[in-house]
Design a protein around this motif. Structure first.
Motif, PDB file in Angstrom:
ATOM      1  N   VAL A 334       9.384  -3.196  -9.709  1.00 56.62           N
ATOM      2  CA  VAL A 334       7.964  -2.869  -9.621  1.00 56.62           C
ATOM      3  C   VAL A 334       7.308  -3.654  -8.485  1.00 56.62           C
ATOM      4  O   VAL A 334       6.492  -3.121  -7.734  1.00 56.62           O
ATOM      5  CB  VAL A 334       7.252  -3.133 -10.959  1.00 56.62           C
ATOM      6  CG1 VAL A 334       5.743  -2.984 -10.816  1.00 56.62           C
ATOM      7  CG2 VAL A 334       7.783  -2.185 -12.032  1.00 56.62           C
ATOM      8  N   VAL A 335       7.666  -4.924  -8.341  1.00 57.96           N
ATOM      9  CA  VAL A 335       7.113  -5.730  -7.250  1.00 57.96           C
ATOM     10  C   VAL A 335       7.463  -5.101  -5.907  1.00 57.96           C
ATOM     11  O   VAL A 335       6.620  -5.029  -5.001  1.00 57.96           O
ATOM     12  CB  VAL A 335       7.619  -7.180  -7.325  1.00 57.96           C
ATOM     13  CG1 VAL A 335       7.194  -7.967  -6.093  1.00 57.96           C
ATOM     14  CG2 VAL A 335       7.100  -7.859  -8.580  1.00 57.96           C
ATOM     15  N   SER A 336       8.677  -4.611  -5.750  1.00 57.83           N
ATOM     16  CA  SER A 336       9.086  -3.969  -4.498  1.00 57.83           C
ATOM     17  C   SER A 336       8.277  -2.701  -4.239  1.00 57.83           C
ATOM     18  O   SER A 336       7.840  -2.445  -3.108  1.00 57.83           O
ATOM     19  CB  SER A 336      10.581  -3.643  -4.550  1.00 57.83           C
ATOM     20  OG  SER A 336      10.997  -2.994  -3.369  1.00 57.83           O
ATOM     21  N   ALA A 337       8.054  -1.902  -5.282  1.00 55.38           N
ATOM     22  CA  ALA A 337       7.268  -0.681  -5.124  1.00 55.38           C
ATOM     23  C   ALA A 337       5.831  -1.007  -4.744  1.00 55.38           C
ATOM     24  O   ALA A 337       5.215  -0.310  -3.925  1.00 55.38           O
ATOM     25  CB  ALA A 337       7.303   0.128  -6.422  1.00 55.38           C
ATOM     26  N   VAL A 338       5.284  -2.064  -5.318  1.00 55.01           N
ATOM     27  CA  VAL A 338       3.927  -2.483  -4.963  1.00 55.01           C
ATOM     28  C   VAL A 338       3.885  -2.950  -3.511  1.00 55.01           C
ATOM     29  O   VAL A 338       2.961  -2.617  -2.754  1.00 55.01           O
ATOM     30  CB  VAL A 338       3.451  -3.601  -5.911  1.00 55.01           C
ATOM     31  CG1 VAL A 338       2.173  -4.245  -5.386  1.00 55.01           C
ATOM     32  CG2 VAL A 338       3.236  -3.058  -7.308  1.00 55.01           C
ATOM     33  N   ALA A 339       4.882  -3.724  -3.090  1.00 57.87           N
ATOM     34  CA  ALA A 339       4.909  -4.237  -1.717  1.00 57.87           C
ATOM     35  C   ALA A 339       4.964  -3.106  -0.697  1.00 57.87           C
ATOM     36  O   ALA A 339       4.458  -3.250   0.426  1.00 57.87           O
ATOM     37  CB  ALA A 339       6.100  -5.175  -1.538  1.00 57.87           C
ATOM     38  N   ASP A 340       5.544  -1.970  -1.087  1.00 53.92           N
ATOM     39  CA  ASP A 340       5.563  -0.812  -0.190  1.00 53.92           C
ATOM     40  C   ASP A 340       4.155  -0.307   0.128  1.00 53.92           C
ATOM     41  O   ASP A 340       3.940   0.320   1.170  1.00 53.92           O
ATOM     42  CB  ASP A 340       6.365   0.330  -0.823  1.00 53.92           C
ATOM     43  CG  ASP A 340       7.873   0.077  -0.793  1.00 53.92           C
ATOM     44  OD1 ASP A 340       8.325  -0.721   0.050  1.00 53.92           O
ATOM     45  OD2 ASP A 340       8.583   0.682  -1.626  1.00 53.92           O
ATOM     46  N   ARG A 341       3.188  -0.590  -0.758  1.00 56.30           N
ATOM     47  CA  ARG A 341       1.804  -0.145  -0.558  1.00 56.30           C
ATOM     48  C   ARG A 341       0.996  -1.143   0.276  1.00 56.30           C
ATOM     49  O   ARG A 341      -0.164  -0.888   0.590  1.00 56.30           O
ATOM     50  CB  ARG A 341       1.129   0.089  -1.916  1.00 56.30           C
ATOM     51  CG  ARG A 341       1.802   1.164  -2.761  1.00 56.30           C
ATOM     52  CD  ARG A 341       1.624   2.546  -2.200  1.00 56.30           C
ATOM     53  NE  ARG A 341       0.248   3.010  -2.366  1.00 56.30           N
ATOM     54  CZ  ARG A 341      -0.187   3.668  -3.443  1.00 56.30           C
ATOM     55  NH1 ARG A 341       0.645   3.961  -4.437  1.00 56.30           N
ATOM     56  NH2 ARG A 341      -1.445   4.043  -3.520  1.00 56.30           N
ATOM     57  N   ARG A 342       1.561  -2.291   0.599  1.00 53.30           N
ATOM     58  CA  ARG A 342       0.989  -3.277   1.519  1.00 53.30           C
ATOM     59  C   ARG A 342      -0.352  -3.862   1.079  1.00 53.30           C
ATOM     60  O   ARG A 342      -1.290  -3.982   1.885  1.00 53.30           O
ATOM     61  CB  ARG A 342       0.832  -2.697   2.937  1.00 53.30           C
ATOM     62  CG  ARG A 342       1.998  -1.881   3.452  1.00 53.30           C
ATOM     63  CD  ARG A 342       3.279  -2.658   3.452  1.00 53.30           C
ATOM     64  NE  ARG A 342       3.312  -3.640   4.550  1.00 53.30           N
ATOM     65  CZ  ARG A 342       4.212  -4.607   4.644  1.00 53.30           C
ATOM     66  NH1 ARG A 342       5.123  -4.766   3.688  1.00 53.30           N
ATOM     67  NH2 ARG A 342       4.175  -5.441   5.669  1.00 53.30           N
ATOM     68  N   PRO A 343      -0.525  -4.265  -0.186  1.00 55.54           N
ATOM     69  CA  PRO A 343      -1.751  -4.988  -0.539  1.00 55.54           C
ATOM     70  C   PRO A 343      -1.764  -6.355   0.127  1.00 55.54           C
ATOM     71  O   PRO A 343      -0.715  -6.878   0.534  1.00 55.54           O
ATOM     72  CB  PRO A 343      -1.659  -5.118  -2.062  1.00 55.54           C
ATOM     73  CG  PRO A 343      -0.194  -5.106  -2.349  1.00 55.54           C
ATOM     74  CD  PRO A 343       0.399  -4.160  -1.330  1.00 55.54           C
ATOM     75  N   GLN A 344      -2.962  -6.947   0.241  1.00 57.68           N
ATOM     76  CA  GLN A 344      -3.064  -8.264   0.868  1.00 57.68           C
ATOM     77  C   GLN A 344      -2.280  -9.311   0.106  1.00 57.68           C
ATOM     78  O   GLN A 344      -1.634 -10.177   0.695  1.00 57.68           O
ATOM     79  CB  GLN A 344      -4.534  -8.696   0.944  1.00 57.68           C
ATOM     80  CG  GLN A 344      -5.385  -7.886   1.885  1.00 57.68           C
ATOM     81  CD  GLN A 344      -6.840  -8.319   1.835  1.00 57.68           C
ATOM     82  OE1 GLN A 344      -7.212  -9.229   1.099  1.00 57.68           O
ATOM     83  NE2 GLN A 344      -7.675  -7.670   2.630  1.00 57.68           N
ATOM     84  N   ARG A 345      -2.362  -9.271  -1.228  1.00 54.27           N
ATOM     85  CA  ARG A 345      -1.717 -10.298  -2.047  1.00 54.27           C
ATOM     86  C   ARG A 345      -1.072  -9.664  -3.270  1.00 54.27           C
ATOM     87  O   ARG A 345      -1.609  -8.719  -3.844  1.00 54.27           O
ATOM     88  CB  ARG A 345      -2.736 -11.352  -2.494  1.00 54.27           C
ATOM     89  CG  ARG A 345      -3.352 -12.099  -1.326  1.00 54.27           C
ATOM     90  CD  ARG A 345      -4.225 -13.234  -1.786  1.00 54.27           C
ATOM     91  NE  ARG A 345      -4.710 -13.977  -0.620  1.00 54.27           N
ATOM     92  CZ  ARG A 345      -5.104 -15.234  -0.639  1.00 54.27           C
ATOM     93  NH1 ARG A 345      -5.064 -15.918  -1.771  1.00 54.27           N
ATOM     94  NH2 ARG A 345      -5.519 -15.835   0.459  1.00 54.27           N
ATOM     95  N   ILE A 346       0.051 -10.224  -3.645  1.00 56.16           N
ATOM     96  CA  ILE A 346       0.765  -9.834  -4.863  1.00 56.16           C
ATOM     97  C   ILE A 346       1.069 -11.106  -5.639  1.00 56.16           C
ATOM     98  O   ILE A 346       1.568 -12.086  -5.073  1.00 56.16           O
ATOM     99  CB  ILE A 346       2.077  -9.091  -4.550  1.00 56.16           C
ATOM    100  CG1 ILE A 346       1.800  -7.837  -3.720  1.00 56.16           C
ATOM    101  CG2 ILE A 346       2.811  -8.736  -5.839  1.00 56.16           C
ATOM    102  CD1 ILE A 346       3.067  -7.153  -3.216  1.00 56.16           C
ATOM    103  N   VAL A 347       0.764 -11.095  -6.929  1.00 51.64           N
ATOM    104  CA  VAL A 347       1.053 -12.242  -7.785  1.00 51.64           C
ATOM    105  C   VAL A 347       1.842 -11.753  -8.986  1.00 51.64           C
ATOM    106  O   VAL A 347       1.529 -10.713  -9.574  1.00 51.64           O
ATOM    107  CB  VAL A 347      -0.248 -12.937  -8.253  1.00 51.64           C
ATOM    108  CG1 VAL A 347       0.046 -13.987  -9.309  1.00 51.64           C
ATOM    109  CG2 VAL A 347      -0.960 -13.573  -7.073  1.00 51.64           C
TER     110      VAL A 347
END
Length: 405
Positions: A334-347
């Motif tokens: 899920v973290v990888s899928a979120v990173a594909d969307r390029r948000p400023q920050r992921i926690v």
């Protein structure tokens, strides 16, 4: 440089004595087409069509004579005064104010507006303006071509609001229309217009409030609430303890104009607390009971959020672009899928070092600067100073450097 610069606000009312005197002495008048057609403008005055305020300011700065700038509404409220007073032009201005278009719009709607958020929507700020409309119950949007009622309505998908659309205020073509947000894109709207966006659960305001806009002190004090505040709705799940939530919120830094995704929202504690910071929030969970708990927490604390029932990462595909994301469940995939969307920050957090390394490597491969900390919290019974509970978690955060802060 112009000998004198007077900025006159125009709200459709006949010019005041001060405005007529300034216009009568003007050798240059800048304004929109309907301003330049006013009969009070001297026939011999140079007329400048007001498109770019900066270009007009340069013309005025080079002009020898007396200049007048006409602007809709109150020119000191998101208006031309700020640009004209910029140091690069060296202009000293006198202002003849008028009723602002926001005040006029709320007057037409018969609504108070001291509790409203006011935002400006340009093409570059449209998404943030929409996020404010998602997060708050009463918002006035000063629109612009390409960022008007239709575009607002399209980007509000999934959130029901009522639009009060006030077109060409103060003119003979003035019109006020009330539509639901999902119908706004079905019409063509005339510029200029102001959109009042209302809906959602309004918090009670005693004695009319004390500060314009959103009350930053509304609700209980504290960025995060004690764990027991969520006990009546089923309690907290794994990774939702108060101190871990505080650390996650500190890394996310949600603020007004942001869209936060909370994936695996569990009890809804972090989603609710991000919404209390003024951000728009989309909470996601695959469990119906988690969705119900999250909506109950939002109601209890009087905040707005959008609840999405589904399993990540597939359910994320059609969601609007996030600014910051907290992943409460789903792991590295899920973290990888979120990173594909390029948000400023992921926690996110991990229970083991191996899991933390896996998530951290994935974030690094996506171009994020990664930080990881091992957090340990120990609760003590202060009556006997004995340990009552111990929690350990790896806190991971990724910052996309080219989009920071």
């Amino acid at each position: 440089m112009a000998d004198r610069v007077t900025v006159i606000g125009w709200d459709g009312s006949p010019p005041t004595e001060a405005a007529r005197a300034a216009l009568g002495a003007a050798t240059l008048v800048a304004g929109a087409a309907h301003h330049l057609a006013l009969p009070e403008i001297p026939p011999a005055a140079e007329r400048v069509r007001l498109g770019s305020v900066a270009l007009a300011a340069r013309r005025i700065a080079a002009h020898r004579g007396t200049a007048v700038v006409l602007a809709d509404g109150d020119p000191g409220f998101f208006g031309v005064v700020r640009t004209l007073r910029a140091p690069e032009f060296g202009l000293e201005v006198e202002v003849v104010p008028a009723v602002s278009s926001v005040a006029a719009a709320f007057a037409r709607a018969g609504m108070p507006w001291d509790d409203a958020q006011v935002v400006v929507a340009h093409r570059r700020t449209l998404r943030r303006a929409v996020n404010v409309c998602r997060a708050h119950t009463k918002v006035a949007v000063l629109t612009s071509p390409g960022a008007g009622p239709a575009e607002l309505g399209l980007l509000m998908e999934g959130v029901h609001r009522t639009f009060v659309i006030c077109e060409e205020l103060g003119t003979e073509h003035e019109q006020v229309t009330v539509v639901t947000s999902d119908k706004a894109a079905d019409h063509t709207w005339r510029d200029p217009n102001v959109v009042i966006v209302v809906g959602g659960r309004a918090a009670a305001v005693e004695d009319g409030g004390w500060i314009a806009g959103r009350d930053p002190g509304a609700g209980p004090r504290g960025w995060v609430q004690p764990d027991e505040a969520y006990a009546e709705h089923g309690g907290l799940g794994e990774g939702e303890t108060q101190l871990l939530r505080a650390a996650q919120l500190a890394r996310l830094g949600p603020r007004v104009g942001d869209l936060v995704w909370d994936i695996g929202c569990g009890s809804g504690a972090l989603a609710t607390e991000a919404a209390r910071a003024g951000a728009a929030v989309i909470a996601v969970d695959r469990l119906p009971e988690a969705c119900a708990r999250t909506e109950a927490a939002a109601r209890r604390f009087g905040v707005q959020l959008q609840m999405v029932h589904g399993t990540a990462p597939h359910v994320l595909e059609n969601l609007p672009e996030p600014d910051v994301v907290r992943v409460g469940g789903g792991g590295a995939a899920v973290v990888s899928a979120v990173a594909d969307r390029r948000p400023q920050r992921i926690v996110t957090h991990a229970a083991t070092r191996d899991e933390a390394e896996l998530v951290g490597r994935g974030l690094t491969e996506h171009g994020y600067r990664v930080e990881c900390a091992l957090l340990q919290s120990v609760e003590l019974d202060t009556r006997a100073w004995r340990e009552t509970e111990r929690n350990v978690a790896f806190l991971l955060s990724g910052v996309l450097v080219d989009r920071a802060p």
